[in-house]
Design a protein around this motif. Structure first.
Motif, PDB file in Angstrom:
ATOM      1  N   VAL A   1       0.739  -1.362   0.067  1.00  0.00           N
ATOM      2  CA  VAL A   1       0.061   0.114   0.088  1.00  0.00           C
ATOM      3  C   VAL A   1       0.809   1.356  -0.108  1.00  0.00           C
ATOM      4  O   VAL A   1       1.668   1.667   0.794  1.00  0.00           O
ATOM      5  CB  VAL A   1      -1.110  -0.074   1.231  1.00  0.00           C
ATOM      6  CG1 VAL A   1      -1.857   1.123   1.136  1.00  0.00           C
ATOM      7  CG2 VAL A   1      -1.645  -1.093   1.206  1.00  0.00           C
ATOM      8  N   VAL A   2       0.599   2.150  -1.022  1.00  0.00           N
ATOM      9  CA  VAL A   2       1.459   3.292  -1.090  1.00  0.00           C
ATOM     10  C   VAL A   2       0.540   4.427  -0.806  1.00  0.00           C
ATOM     11  O   VAL A   2      -0.485   4.455  -1.345  1.00  0.00           O
ATOM     12  CB  VAL A   2       2.115   3.525  -2.627  1.00  0.00           C
ATOM     13  CG1 VAL A   2       2.745   4.868  -2.724  1.00  0.00           C
ATOM     14  CG2 VAL A   2       3.179   2.401  -2.850  1.00  0.00           C
ATOM     15  N   SER A   3       0.869   5.270  -0.036  1.00  0.00           N
ATOM     16  CA  SER A   3      -0.062   6.517   0.291  1.00  0.00           C
ATOM     17  C   SER A   3       0.551   7.756  -0.265  1.00  0.00           C
ATOM     18  O   SER A   3       1.929   8.223   0.046  1.00  0.00           O
ATOM     19  CB  SER A   3       0.169   6.786   1.782  1.00  0.00           C
ATOM     20  OG  SER A   3      -0.542   5.549   2.637  1.00  0.00           O
ATOM     21  N   ALA A   4      -0.232   8.616  -1.058  1.00  0.00           N
ATOM     22  CA  ALA A   4       0.196   9.783  -1.655  1.00  0.00           C
ATOM     23  C   ALA A   4      -0.547  11.059  -1.455  1.00  0.00           C
ATOM     24  O   ALA A   4      -1.961  10.796  -0.924  1.00  0.00           O
ATOM     25  CB  ALA A   4       0.060   9.535  -3.154  1.00  0.00           C
ATOM     26  N   ASP A   5      -0.042  12.030  -0.991  1.00  0.00           N
ATOM     27  CA  ASP A   5      -0.671  13.280  -0.550  1.00  0.00           C
ATOM     28  C   ASP A   5      -0.064  14.670  -1.070  1.00  0.00           C
ATOM     29  O   ASP A   5       1.219  14.385  -1.005  1.00  0.00           O
ATOM     30  CB  ASP A   5      -0.855  13.244   0.841  1.00  0.00           C
ATOM     31  CG  ASP A   5      -2.098  14.241   1.456  1.00  0.00           C
ATOM     32  OD1 ASP A   5      -3.159  13.785   1.674  1.00  0.00           O
ATOM     33  OD2 ASP A   5      -1.845  15.485   1.465  1.00  0.00           O
ATOM     34  N   LEU A   6      -0.593  15.533  -1.332  1.00  0.00           N
ATOM     35  CA  LEU A   6      -0.048  16.798  -1.750  1.00  0.00           C
ATOM     36  C   LEU A   6       0.745  17.359  -0.668  1.00  0.00           C
ATOM     37  O   LEU A   6       1.894  17.850  -0.867  1.00  0.00           O
ATOM     38  CB  LEU A   6      -1.091  17.905  -2.072  1.00  0.00           C
ATOM     39  CG  LEU A   6      -0.756  19.185  -2.590  1.00  0.00           C
ATOM     40  CD1 LEU A   6      -0.100  18.932  -3.818  1.00  0.00           C
ATOM     41  CD2 LEU A   6      -1.772  20.124  -2.742  1.00  0.00           C
ATOM     42  N   SER A   7       0.459  16.959   0.719  1.00  0.00           N
ATOM     43  CA  SER A   7       1.185  17.328   1.782  1.00  0.00           C
ATOM     44  C   SER A   7       2.000  16.093   2.403  1.00  0.00           C
ATOM     45  O   SER A   7       1.626  15.258   2.573  1.00  0.00           O
ATOM     46  CB  SER A   7       0.343  17.864   2.848  1.00  0.00           C
ATOM     47  OG  SER A   7       1.122  17.679   4.268  1.00  0.00           O
ATOM     48  N   PRO A   8       3.334  16.415   2.389  1.00  0.00           N
ATOM     49  CA  PRO A   8       4.390  15.560   2.857  1.00  0.00           C
ATOM     50  C   PRO A   8       3.880  14.859   4.362  1.00  0.00           C
ATOM     51  O   PRO A   8       3.980  13.784   4.865  1.00  0.00           O
ATOM     52  CB  PRO A   8       5.651  16.168   2.720  1.00  0.00           C
ATOM     53  CG  PRO A   8       5.850  17.055   1.761  1.00  0.00           C
ATOM     54  CD  PRO A   8       4.238  17.650   1.986  1.00  0.00           C
ATOM     55  N   ALA A   9       3.658  15.731   5.195  1.00  0.00           N
ATOM     56  CA  ALA A   9       3.219  15.558   6.297  1.00  0.00           C
ATOM     57  C   ALA A   9       2.144  14.740   6.665  1.00  0.00           C
ATOM     58  O   ALA A   9       2.030  13.876   7.476  1.00  0.00           O
ATOM     59  CB  ALA A   9       3.046  17.056   7.306  1.00  0.00           C
ATOM     60  N   MET A  10       1.029  15.104   5.606  1.00  0.00           N
ATOM     61  CA  MET A  10      -0.161  14.369   5.874  1.00  0.00           C
ATOM     62  C   MET A  10       0.082  13.110   5.363  1.00  0.00           C
ATOM     63  O   MET A  10      -0.576  11.837   5.624  1.00  0.00           O
ATOM     64  CB  MET A  10      -1.305  14.975   4.953  1.00  0.00           C
ATOM     65  CG  MET A  10      -2.759  14.588   5.227  1.00  0.00           C
ATOM     66  SD  MET A  10      -3.348  14.785   6.885  1.00  0.00           S
ATOM     67  CE  MET A  10      -4.043  16.590   6.572  1.00  0.00           C
ATOM     68  N   ALA A  11       0.903  12.799   4.118  1.00  0.00           N
ATOM     69  CA  ALA A  11       1.039  11.422   3.705  1.00  0.00           C
ATOM     70  C   ALA A  11       1.916  10.661   4.653  1.00  0.00           C
ATOM     71  O   ALA A  11       1.484   9.287   4.690  1.00  0.00           O
ATOM     72  CB  ALA A  11       2.056  11.529   2.369  1.00  0.00           C
ATOM     73  N   ALA A  12       2.395  11.100   5.597  1.00  0.00           N
ATOM     74  CA  ALA A  12       3.299  10.321   6.475  1.00  0.00           C
ATOM     75  C   ALA A  12       2.229   9.735   7.651  1.00  0.00           C
ATOM     76  O   ALA A  12       2.672   8.876   8.435  1.00  0.00           O
ATOM     77  CB  ALA A  12       4.385  11.269   7.384  1.00  0.00           C
ATOM     78  N   GLN A  13       1.204  10.271   7.633  1.00  0.00           N
ATOM     79  CA  GLN A  13      -0.117   9.897   8.657  1.00  0.00           C
ATOM     80  C   GLN A  13      -0.179   8.312   8.644  1.00  0.00           C
ATOM     81  O   GLN A  13      -0.753   7.715   9.455  1.00  0.00           O
ATOM     82  CB  GLN A  13      -1.157  10.752   8.563  1.00  0.00           C
ATOM     83  CG  GLN A  13      -0.982  12.137   8.741  1.00  0.00           C
ATOM     84  CD  GLN A  13      -0.859  12.484  10.485  1.00  0.00           C
ATOM     85  OE1 GLN A  13      -1.310  11.809  11.236  1.00  0.00           O
ATOM     86  NE2 GLN A  13       0.290  13.149  10.815  1.00  0.00           N
ATOM     87  N   ALA A  14      -0.077   7.811   7.451  1.00  0.00           N
ATOM     88  CA  ALA A  14      -0.448   6.490   6.854  1.00  0.00           C
ATOM     89  C   ALA A  14       0.487   5.403   7.608  1.00  0.00           C
ATOM     90  O   ALA A  14      -0.118   4.583   7.730  1.00  0.00           O
ATOM     91  CB  ALA A  14      -0.569   6.117   5.383  1.00  0.00           C
ATOM     92  N   GLY A  15       1.663   5.778   8.052  1.00  0.00           N
ATOM     93  CA  GLY A  15       2.518   4.816   8.684  1.00  0.00           C
ATOM     94  C   GLY A  15       3.079   3.901   7.789  1.00  0.00           C
ATOM     95  O   GLY A  15       3.576   2.651   8.318  1.00  0.00           O
ATOM     96  N   GLY A  16       3.170   4.108   6.434  1.00  0.00           N
ATOM     97  CA  GLY A  16       3.767   2.979   5.612  1.00  0.00           C
ATOM     98  C   GLY A  16       4.705   3.846   4.456  1.00  0.00           C
ATOM     99  O   GLY A  16       5.177   4.797   4.828  1.00  0.00           O
ATOM    100  N   LEU A  17       4.700   3.214   3.232  1.00  0.00           N
ATOM    101  CA  LEU A  17       5.521   3.869   2.297  1.00  0.00           C
ATOM    102  C   LEU A  17       4.384   5.175   1.799  1.00  0.00           C
ATOM    103  O   LEU A  17       3.572   4.869   1.339  1.00  0.00           O
ATOM    104  CB  LEU A  17       5.625   2.886   1.130  1.00  0.00           C
ATOM    105  CG  LEU A  17       6.181   3.422  -0.061  1.00  0.00           C
ATOM    106  CD1 LEU A  17       7.632   4.023   0.219  1.00  0.00           C
ATOM    107  CD2 LEU A  17       6.268   2.411  -1.084  1.00  0.00           C
ATOM    108  N   ALA A  18       5.084   6.325   1.929  1.00  0.00           N
ATOM    109  CA  ALA A  18       4.480   7.490   1.762  1.00  0.00           C
ATOM    110  C   ALA A  18       5.206   8.323   0.664  1.00  0.00           C
ATOM    111  O   ALA A  18       6.496   8.483   0.552  1.00  0.00           O
ATOM    112  CB  ALA A  18       4.350   8.286   2.972  1.00  0.00           C
ATOM    113  N   VAL A  19       4.399   9.024  -0.258  1.00  0.00           N
ATOM    114  CA  VAL A  19       4.976   9.716  -1.248  1.00  0.00           C
ATOM    115  C   VAL A  19       4.316  11.206  -1.291  1.00  0.00           C
ATOM    116  O   VAL A  19       3.100  11.163  -1.393  1.00  0.00           O
ATOM    117  CB  VAL A  19       4.633   9.113  -2.512  1.00  0.00           C
ATOM    118  CG1 VAL A  19       5.280   9.989  -3.886  1.00  0.00           C
ATOM    119  CG2 VAL A  19       5.112   7.689  -2.787  1.00  0.00           C
ATOM    120  N   ALA A  20       4.932  12.171  -1.512  1.00  0.00           N
ATOM    121  CA  ALA A  20       4.398  13.528  -1.502  1.00  0.00           C
ATOM    122  C   ALA A  20       4.202  13.763  -3.230  1.00  0.00           C
ATOM    123  O   ALA A  20       5.320  13.828  -3.769  1.00  0.00           O
ATOM    124  CB  ALA A  20       5.362  14.586  -0.913  1.00  0.00           C
ATOM    125  N   ALA A  21       2.887  13.859  -3.526  1.00  0.00           N
ATOM    126  CA  ALA A  21       2.694  13.897  -4.724  1.00  0.00           C
ATOM    127  C   ALA A  21       1.341  14.783  -5.035  1.00  0.00           C
ATOM    128  O   ALA A  21       0.341  14.537  -4.377  1.00  0.00           O
ATOM    129  CB  ALA A  21       2.268  12.374  -5.072  1.00  0.00           C
TER     130      ALA A  21
END
Length: 293
Positions: A72-92
Motif C-alpha cells: 500500500v502506497v500513500s500519496a498526498d499533496l502534503s508530505p506531513a499528511m502522507a506520513a500519517q498513513a504509517g507506511g510507504l508515503a509519497v508527496a505527490a
C-alpha cells in the motif's frame, strides 16, 4: 486567470501540512466515509496486491492493509499528511502523479479529489497508473454538501460587508460522475451517492472540524481580506438547529471504474439481439407514433 484554475493548490498544501497535527480530531468521520467506500471491494471477487491511496489522511491505508493487501502506497499533496498513513508515503500532486503506467491494481481516493483543478486530467492519470482490470474507487463531497453553511455565510457577509465572496468549495453533481469516468477511459463506470449524517451540539464545532481536517477555503476567487470578526459567529447562529444541534449532511459522490481489459463485459452490438423485447414482455410491438388499435 486560467478558467481551469479554481483552487489555490499551494494554499491547499499549506493547510494540509498544518492539519497533519489536528486531523486525528476528525478521524471518526474520515473512517466512516472510508469504510463506506471500501465496502465496494466486497462486491468483487478480484483480489488486489498493489494499492495506491490518495489523500487518505492516515485512515485509508490501515484499512487496506487490514484487508490483506500486501503493498500500500500513500500519496498526498502534503508530505506531513502522507506520513500519517504509517507506511510507504509519497508527496505527490494529484494533478501530476509520479507513477509509471500499470503500477497498481487498486487506487482509492477517499474525500481527496475535490481540491483538484483539472479533475478529468487527474482521472486520466489515475487510469494510466492502473494495471489492466485494475479498480478505481473514489468519494467526493457532492452538490448539496454544507448547503446551509454556504447560505448562512453568504447572508452574514452580505449584511456585514454589503457583498459576498466564495467561502465554500464548489462540489460536483452526481449526474457528472459516470461521464467523468467514461471521458477518462474507465470501463464499467458507475456513480452513486450516499448521505452521511453528522450532528454537532455547537455550530462553531463544525467550523473547527473543517479546519482540523485541512478543509479551509482555498478558492482562488476568495476575498483576500481578513474576515470580519462577527462573520463566523453570525453565520453559525443562523444555521438551522434540531434536537441534536445542527446536522450538516455530507453527500458523498462515489465513483467506481475499471481499467479496461479484454475479459470485461462489453455492451452488445446494435442489432445483434436474437429475441424481441416485445415477446419477452408479452406485449405487441408498435412503431413510433402508432396508436393501439
Amino acid at each position: 486567470m486560467d478558467a481551469m484554475q479554481v483552487f489555490d493548490r499551494k494554499l491547499v498544501r499549506r493547510r494540509r501540512d498544518r492539519a497533519a497535527a489536528t486531523v486525528e480530531r476528525v478521524a471518526p468521520i474520515l473512517e466512516d466515509c472510508a469504510a463506506r467506500l471500501l465496502d465496494r471491494l466486497d462486491d468483487t471477487t478480484r483480489r488486489f496486491d498493489r494499492a495506491l491511496e490518495i489523500g487518505g489522511r492516515g485512515v485509508v491505508a490501515p484499512m487496506l492493509r487490514a484487508r490483506g493487501i500486501a503493498s500500500v502506497v500513500s500519496a498526498d499533496l502534503s508530505p506531513a499528511m502522507a506520513a500519517q498513513a504509517g507506511g510507504l508515503a509519497v508527496a505527490a500532486d494529484e494533478e501530476f502523479l509520479p507513477f509509471a503506467p500499470a503500477s497498481f491494481d487498486l487506487i482509492v481516493a477517499s474525500l481527496s479529489l475535490h481540491w483538484v483543478n483539472d479533475l478529468p486530467g487527474a482521472l486520466i492519470q489515475i487510469r494510466r497508473a492502473l494495471a489492466p482490470d485494475g479498480l478505481f474507487l473514489a468519494s467526493l463531497p457532492g452538490l448539496g454538501t454544507l448547503g446551509p453553511l454556504r447560505q448562512a455565510l453568504a447572508e452574514a457577509e452580505s449584511a456585514l460587508r454589503g457583498g459576498l465572496s466564495p467561502r465554500i468549495s464548489p462540489f460536483p453533481e452526481l449526474r457528472d460522475g459516470a461521464g467523468l469516468l467514461q471521458r477518462a477511459g474507465f470501463a464499467l463506470p458507475v456513480a452513486d451517492a450516499e448521505e452521511v449524517a453528522i450532528a454537532y451540539r455547537r455550530p462553531l464545532a463544525l467550523l473547527a472540524d473543517l479546519r482540523a481536517a485541512g478543509e479551509g477555503n482555498a478558492v482562488l476567487a476568495r476575498d483576500p481580506r481578513t474576515p470580519p470578526r462577527a462573520l463566523f459567529p453570525m453565520a453559525a447562529a443562523a444555521l438551522p438547529a434540531g434536537a441534536q444541534g445542527i446536522d450538516p449532511v455530507l453527500r458523498l459522490l462515489v465513483l467506481t471504474g475499471w481499467s479496461p481489459h479484454e475479459s470485461q463485459q462489453k455492451p452488445a452490438r446494435p442489432g445483434s439481439a436474437t429475441h424481441r423485447l416485445a415477446d419477452a414482455l408479452g406485449t405487441v410491438e408498435r412503431k413510433t407514433g402508432e396508436r393501439p388499435g
